[in-house]
Design an enzyme around this catalytic site. Structure first.
Site, short mmCIF file in Angstrom:
data_model
loop_
_atom_site.label_atom_id
_atom_site.label_comp_id
_atom_site.label_asym_id
_atom_site.label_seq_id
_atom_site.Cartn_x
_atom_site.Cartn_y
_atom_site.Cartn_z
N LYS A 45 0.81 -1.22 0.00
CA LYS A 45 0.00 0.00 0.00
C LYS A 45 0.85 1.28 0.00
CE LYS A 45 -3.97 -2.17 2.24
NZ LYS A 45 -4.85 -2.15 3.42
N TYR A 70 -11.72 -2.41 -5.00
CA TYR A 70 -12.32 -2.72 -3.69
C TYR A 70 -13.85 -2.77 -3.73
CZ TYR A 70 -8.13 -2.72 -0.76
OH TYR A 70 -6.95 -3.04 -0.16
N ASN A 107 -2.20 -0.28 6.94
CA ASN A 107 -1.58 -1.48 7.49
C ASN A 107 -0.56 -2.14 6.56
OD1 ASN A 107 -3.25 -2.71 5.61
ND2 ASN A 107 -4.65 -3.54 7.11
N HIS A 163 -2.20 -5.36 1.38
CA HIS A 163 -3.47 -6.03 1.10
C HIS A 163 -3.15 -7.43 0.62
CE1 HIS A 163 -7.32 -7.00 -0.82
NE2 HIS A 163 -6.57 -7.51 -1.78
N GLU A 172 -8.33 -10.61 -8.35
CA GLU A 172 -7.39 -9.52 -8.08
C GLU A 172 -6.15 -9.63 -8.97
OE1 GLU A 172 -8.85 -8.71 -3.52
OE2 GLU A 172 -7.03 -9.88 -3.81
#
Length: 140
Positions: free
Chosen positions: A11, A51, A114, A117, A128
């Site tokens: 990310k 998403y 975080n 993903h 994905e």
């Protein structure tokens, strides 16, 4: 038997800190092979499409804005039971709850930022992967 492939995406908070190599070291140390990788900057519309499965959740808008805020590194990982093993290496979504030695515990900034993903099922991994890569991109 679970698929041998999964998808992960480093990310924007991690790419901004220039720690993509540190993140990948966790996967490689666990025996994963990175068979496709691409650094990209998603538009807000692309992040929303990616998403889309979370569209009805309260965090959807904020998550999409964050994903579009800087470059990400999309990648395909190969290894036995790839989805489950990669999720184990990543740790809980909340870095404070993640086990010691996991990516999110060691490198995550917050539940929203975080660091990584990862696909949560073989079906989502396939979707994905196809979002970012075609078969010619996957090199074993």
């Amino acid at each position: 038997m679970s698929s041998n492939y999964t998808f992960s995406m480093i990310k924007p908070n991690a790419t901004a800190k220039n720690i993509t190599g540190k993140v990948n070291a966790y996967f490689e140390a666990a025996g994963f092979k990175i068979v496709a990788q691409r650094r990209v900057r998603l538009t807000l519309a692309q992040a929303q499409k990616f998403y889309e499965v979370h569209k009805e959740r309260s965090f959807y808008g904020e998550l999409c804005e964050f994903l579009a805020s800087g470059p990400v590194v999309a990648q395909v990982l190969k290894g036995p039971n790839a989805v489950l093993k990669a999720r184990e290496i990543m740790g809980d979504t909340n870095p404070e709850k993640a086990a010691e030695g996991t990516i999110r515990r060691d490198l995550g900034d917050s539940i929203g930022e975080n660091t990584i993903h990862g696909s949560d099922s073989d079906e989502n991994a396939a979707n994905e992967i196809a979002f970012f890569f075609n078969q010619l991109d996957i090199c074993e």
